[in-house]
Design a protein around this motif. Structure first.
Motif, mmCIF file in Angstrom:
data_model
loop_
_atom_site.group_PDB
_atom_site.id
_atom_site.type_symbol
_atom_site.label_atom_id
_atom_site.label_comp_id
_atom_site.label_asym_id
_atom_site.label_seq_id
_atom_site.Cartn_x
_atom_site.Cartn_y
_atom_site.Cartn_z
ATOM 1 N N TYR A 221 0.853 -1.198 0.000
ATOM 2 C CA TYR A 221 0.000 0.000 0.000
ATOM 3 C C TYR A 221 0.873 1.226 0.000
ATOM 4 O O TYR A 221 1.818 1.350 0.782
ATOM 5 N N GLU A 222 0.559 2.139 -0.904
ATOM 6 C CA GLU A 222 1.289 3.399 -0.975
ATOM 7 C C GLU A 222 0.490 4.444 -0.216
ATOM 8 O O GLU A 222 -0.686 4.673 -0.508
ATOM 9 N N LEU A 223 1.107 5.085 0.764
ATOM 10 C CA LEU A 223 0.389 6.080 1.563
ATOM 11 C C LEU A 223 0.082 7.318 0.745
ATOM 12 O O LEU A 223 0.880 7.725 -0.102
ATOM 13 N N SER A 224 -1.046 7.916 1.036
ATOM 14 C CA SER A 224 -1.343 9.228 0.451
ATOM 15 C C SER A 224 -0.458 10.249 1.169
ATOM 16 O O SER A 224 0.102 9.955 2.235
ATOM 17 N N GLU A 225 -0.352 11.442 0.612
ATOM 18 C CA GLU A 225 0.451 12.479 1.260
ATOM 19 C C GLU A 225 -0.076 12.779 2.663
ATOM 20 O O GLU A 225 0.691 12.960 3.605
ATOM 21 N N GLU A 226 -1.385 12.773 2.776
ATOM 22 C CA GLU A 226 -2.009 13.076 4.073
ATOM 23 C C GLU A 226 -1.667 11.990 5.094
ATOM 24 O O GLU A 226 -1.312 12.278 6.249
ATOM 25 N N GLU A 227 -1.743 10.756 4.674
ATOM 26 C CA GLU A 227 -1.447 9.632 5.584
ATOM 27 C C GLU A 227 0.034 9.658 5.988
ATOM 28 O O GLU A 227 0.388 9.429 7.142
ATOM 29 N N LYS A 228 0.869 9.970 5.017
ATOM 30 C CA LYS A 228 2.309 10.021 5.279
ATOM 31 C C LYS A 228 2.614 11.109 6.305
ATOM 32 O O LYS A 228 3.343 10.886 7.274
ATOM 33 N N GLU A 229 1.990 12.247 6.077
ATOM 34 C CA GLU A 229 2.225 13.379 6.982
ATOM 35 C C GLU A 229 1.776 13.039 8.394
ATOM 36 O O GLU A 229 2.469 13.328 9.370
ATOM 37 N N ILE A 230 0.641 12.381 8.502
ATOM 38 C CA ILE A 230 0.116 12.030 9.829
ATOM 39 C C ILE A 230 1.016 11.017 10.511
ATOM 40 O O ILE A 230 1.288 11.116 11.717
ATOM 41 N N ALA A 231 1.487 10.050 9.754
ATOM 42 C CA ALA A 231 2.357 9.021 10.339
ATOM 43 C C ALA A 231 3.641 9.661 10.872
ATOM 44 O O ALA A 231 4.089 9.372 11.989
ATOM 45 N N GLU A 232 4.213 10.544 10.091
ATOM 46 C CA GLU A 232 5.481 11.176 10.511
ATOM 47 C C GLU A 232 5.249 12.132 11.682
ATOM 48 O O GLU A 232 6.067 12.216 12.599
ATOM 49 N N LYS A 233 4.117 12.776 11.663
ATOM 50 C CA LYS A 233 3.786 13.684 12.768
ATOM 51 C C LYS A 233 3.582 12.877 14.061
ATOM 52 O O LYS A 233 3.989 13.283 15.150
#
Lengths: 288, 289
Positions: A221-233
């Protein structure tokens, strides 16, 4: 350059893979089982040892602290930090990540969306808030992992039954809003503060929890930009440079439901083909 | 008048409540048991007691009993940036962590009673073989167990659960002294080998106040061993022994804490308020003279 990996007595897939990759990069690698470590504190200073080997003699430390040793692991990491070691995981992160409610506090403090959740020690105060909730709700053990200790209640009465059981065993009572989702979640593995790999986990039929360990299936699964940002945050909020972040897609967008300081990555390596272990040890090497 | 919330177990809370009410008024002081608090995250990060948000108070006194320290940490974490607390969340976190706490204090020049920490029974057996008996084992909850031989050690170890952090040190023949420190007040009692009131000398006073300052707490109870005229820190507690101190020293620790909190919250007297008004009026009409 010497690396110490601190982990459980019984090495799992992750510990074995990390040792394998670490031996390619570090001059010397030692594995220390947390239960075997002894801390000594006196007026000359302190030490953390297994027999004659001292953790303070190592340049790099990679912690894999299991839930059952969270307090001892936290104490050891605090001492290592006091000794000036650069750690990829802060001592508070161990407790913060293993304690499910504290995780949510850290996330909420940092603006990461979390489900509406309540925690109390007393059964009576919790019963009062049950009327204000929409059902189903999720009840959890404060410390649980791999999907274990997660219970669903479809009505106030069934919630009360679970709460009574938790109160009976003197367990804190953790009640969370159920975020509707199609029985799947996303695991993002963060290394060095950035998402390195991700996968989707789908619950088996009849099950709401998607953990692989209880029958869930994984897929790339490739994360959306929003999901990526939330994970890193979320990783940053918990002060963990290496961790697993679990996200579900709710009606209002992605929501972090759990963080994992001791995240497994067997499924991730299998389904994505990415070398998570190497990424981790390379990052730890950079920290020194 | 400031509003005070005391979050404490019932017994300890019952010592504090009347003294705080004497200082701040009945209507301004409330006692909440930890079981009466609900924490929430999501729409709002909040700690509530009944119909009140805990952050609506001006000061929160936390008395965290050992088994509930994580819950108290969470309360401090939620409200600590908005309300004055008797102890900050960073220090509360250290109480998870006696080894790091003592290592930090030692670095600040506080003499400590040396100890080991382990989390597996086999480590205890190795240590006992190395150090010899008698030994003292204690958990992070503070209970002390004296162990005189291997057989007793084996029996005692069966009571500890997997992963539980256990402290071990040699048993030392020394006077044990408890000190309560709050602001400038330092009150001491001897608890072993016999129980008696003591006069706190300059050295003990200084080191006790230094520890309080490092911990950034409003009050704390310390246990020292006096060895050849020097004081070595053995343990720290955030929950004072109200009854013991009252019985031995005659001092009411709850009253001491309440008076100190009143000073801290700068509750002006009527005279001070009037003086202030007069000063402002003078400034307004013709400048200061």
């Amino acid at each position: 350059m010497k690396l110490a990996i601190i982990g459980p007595i019984k090495r799992g897939y992750e510990e074995i893979r990390l040792l394998e990759e670490a031996k390619r990069i570090f001059d010397s690698v030692s594995y220390f089982a947390i239960p075997q470590l002894v801390v000594e504190i006196n007026n000359e200073g302190f030490d953390i040892k297994y027999k004659q080997k001292s953790l303070l003699d190592y340049d790099a430390i990679l912690p894999r602290i299991p839930r059952s040793y969270k307090n001892y692991g936290t104490a050891i990491l605090s001492l290592l930090e006091l000794a000036g070691k650069r750690l990829p995981i802060k001592p508070i992160s161990v407790i913060g990540s293993h304690n499910k409610f504290l995780t949510l506090i850290f996330l909420a403090e940092n603006g990461v969306p979390v489900p509406e959740t309540y925690l109390a020690l007393g059964r009576d105060v919790v019963e009062k808030i049950l009327d204000s909730l929409s059902y189903p709700v999720v009840l959890k053990l404060l410390y649980g992992s791999r999907g274990l200790g997660v219970m669903f209640a479809d009505s106030k009465n069934s919630a009360i039954s679970v709460i009574d059981a938790l109160a009976r065993f003197n367990e804190p009572i953790f009640v969370e809003e159920f975020v509707p989702n199609p029985g799947e979640d996303i695991r993002a593995y963060v290394v060095g503060g950035k998402v390195f790999a991700s996968m989707k986990r789908v619950a088996k039929e009849g099950e709401r929890r998607a953990n692989i360990g209880i029958g869930g299936k994984g897929m790339t699964y490739e994360l959306s930009e929003e999901e990526k940002e939330i994970a890193e945050k979320a990783a940053k909020a918990l002060e963990m440079e290496i961790c697993g972040i679990d996200i579900i897609q709710g009606p209002k967008g992605p929501v972090v439901i759990e963080t994992n300081v001791n995240a497994q990555f067997q499924g991730l390596e299998k389904f994505t083909g990415k070398n998570v272990a190497r990424a981790i040890v390379e990052y730890v090497r950079e920290l020194v | 008048m400031p509003r005070i919330a005391i979050i404490a177990p019932e017994k300890e809370g019952s010592f504090l409540l009347p003294e705080f009410r004497k200082e701040f008024g009945d209507e301004n002081v409330k006692l909440f048991k930890p079981e009466g608090i609900v924490l929430s995250v999501g729409n709002k990060l909040e700690a509530r007691a009944g119909n009140e948000g805990v952050e609506s108070f001006d000061y929160i006194l936390l008395l965290p009993p050992g088994p509930k320290k994580e819950f108290f940490y969470m309360i401090a974490r939620i409200v600590g940036n908005k309300v004055k607390l008797s102890i900050n969340k960073e220090t509360l976190f250290y109480f998870w962590n006696p080894p790091a706490l003592f290592a930090k204090l030692s670095r600040h020049g506080v003499k400590i009673v040396p100890f080991f920490v382990f989390a597996h029974p086999s480590s205890a057996q190795d240590l006992a073989a190395r150090e010899g008996f008698p030994l003292v084992l204690s958990t992070t909850l503070g209970k002390r167990i004296f162990v005189n031989n291997e057989e007793t050690l084996e029996d005692v170890l069966k009571f500890f659960s997997t992963g539980q952090m256990v402290r071990l040190r040699k048993s030392i023949k020394a006077d044990a002294i408890k000190v309560f420190v709050c602001g400038s007040e330092v009150i001491g009692i001897k608890i072993s080998p016999e129980v008696s009131r003591i006069r706190v000398g300059k050295d003990l006073r200084e080191i006790s106040r230094k520890i309080l300052e490092i911990l950034e707490a409003d009050f704390v109870e310390l246990r020292f061993l006096e060895i050849e005229g020097e004081y070595y820190l053995d343990s720290i507690s955030l929950v004072p022994s109200f009854e013991e101190f009252k019985e031995v020293s005659g001092r009411n620790l709850a009253a001491v804490i309440a008076a100190e909190v009143k000073k801290k919250l700068h509750v002006p007297s009527l005279g001070e308020v009037l003086d202030r008004i007069v000063l402002e009026v003078r400034k307004f009409f013709g400048g200061e003279r």
